[in-house]
Write a protein that holds these residues in place. Structure first.
Motif, short mmCIF file in Angstrom:
data_model
loop_
_atom_site.label_atom_id
_atom_site.label_comp_id
_atom_site.label_asym_id
_atom_site.label_seq_id
_atom_site.Cartn_x
_atom_site.Cartn_y
_atom_site.Cartn_z
N THR A 1 -3.60 -6.61 -3.66
CA THR A 1 -2.70 -5.74 -4.39
C THR A 1 -3.57 -5.70 -6.05
O THR A 1 -3.66 -4.33 -6.59
N GLU A 2 -3.23 -7.23 -6.42
CA GLU A 2 -4.46 -6.99 -7.97
C GLU A 2 -6.03 -6.58 -7.68
O GLU A 2 -5.93 -6.02 -9.00
N ALA B 1 3.79 -4.54 -0.14
CA ALA B 1 4.67 -5.69 -0.96
C ALA B 1 5.61 -5.66 -1.80
O ALA B 1 6.60 -5.80 -1.68
N LYS B 2 5.85 -4.12 -2.00
CA LYS B 2 6.59 -3.32 -2.94
C LYS B 2 8.04 -3.73 -1.99
O LYS B 2 9.13 -3.79 -2.11
N ARG C 1 -4.61 -3.35 -9.43
CA ARG C 1 -3.99 -3.62 -10.65
C ARG C 1 -5.31 -3.89 -11.80
O ARG C 1 -5.04 -3.92 -13.11
N THR D 1 -0.46 -2.97 -0.96
CA THR D 1 -0.07 -2.67 -2.76
C THR D 1 1.67 -2.17 -2.06
O THR D 1 2.94 -2.51 -2.76
N CYS E 1 -3.61 -10.80 0.67
CA CYS E 1 -2.34 -9.12 0.40
C CYS E 1 -2.54 -9.39 -1.24
O CYS E 1 -2.70 -8.01 -2.04
N GLU E 2 -2.71 -10.21 -1.82
CA GLU E 2 -2.44 -10.80 -3.00
C GLU E 2 -3.54 -10.79 -4.08
O GLU E 2 -3.54 -9.86 -5.64
N VAL F 1 -6.14 -1.45 -0.37
CA VAL F 1 -5.65 -1.64 -1.50
C VAL F 1 -3.85 -1.59 -1.28
O VAL F 1 -3.04 -1.39 -2.25
#
Length: 146
Positions: free
Chosen positions: A87-88, A133-134, A91, A130, A83-84, A126
């Motif tokens: 998410t990255e 996660a938020k 970004r 993301t 997941c990280e 993605v």
């Protein structure tokens, strides 16, 4: 073998309920952010994570999706590292990173698709991860052979 799959973000209890509905062939409520996919299994998502981590030079971590519990054999949790990484990817400073990852994933042995197929999947994954996660939610994969 063809599979139906769904990636969704929710809490543990919601994941179990959604999995039970999907296993039974019932309509699952649309109150959960989800993506309906076909032919995407744990192996394909793990391969996507490996590719994204390499392209982003994100390092290494656990990419193996784990069964949630013995009574829900079709339900897997995406590991935090995966997941990280996703998410990255959303970004990334390089505007071509997502397209590069999608193209490499398309060519991978696990996917065997075209970038035109994989790029929207990667972009949607993605976005879902993301948002999860938020919102402090966990991301799950439900897979059913057809």
């Amino acid at each position: 073998m063809a599979v139906l799959s769904e990636v969704f973000a929710t809490r543990h209890r919601g994941a179990l309920a959604r999995s039970e509905a999907l296993d039974a062939g019932e309509d699952a409520p649309d109150d959960v952010r989800h993506l309906e996919l076909s032919d995407v299994t744990t192996m394909e998502l793990e391969a996507l994570g490996e590719i994204a981590a390499r392209v982003l030079r994100f390092g290494t971590g656990d990419l193996e999706l784990e069964e949630v519990d013995l009574d829900h054999e079709s339900l897997f949790e995406l590991p935090p590292f995966l997941c990280e990484v996703l998410t990255e990817l959303g970004r990334a400073e390089d505007p071509e990173a997502l397209a590069d990852v999608a193209a490499e994933w398309a060519r991978s042995e696990e996917m065997g698709a075209t970038p035109e197929v994989t790029q929207p999947i990667v972009a949607d994954l993605v976005e879902l991860v993301t948002a999860a996660a938020k919102d402090g939610l966990t991301v799950y994969l439900w897979v059913q052979p057809v």
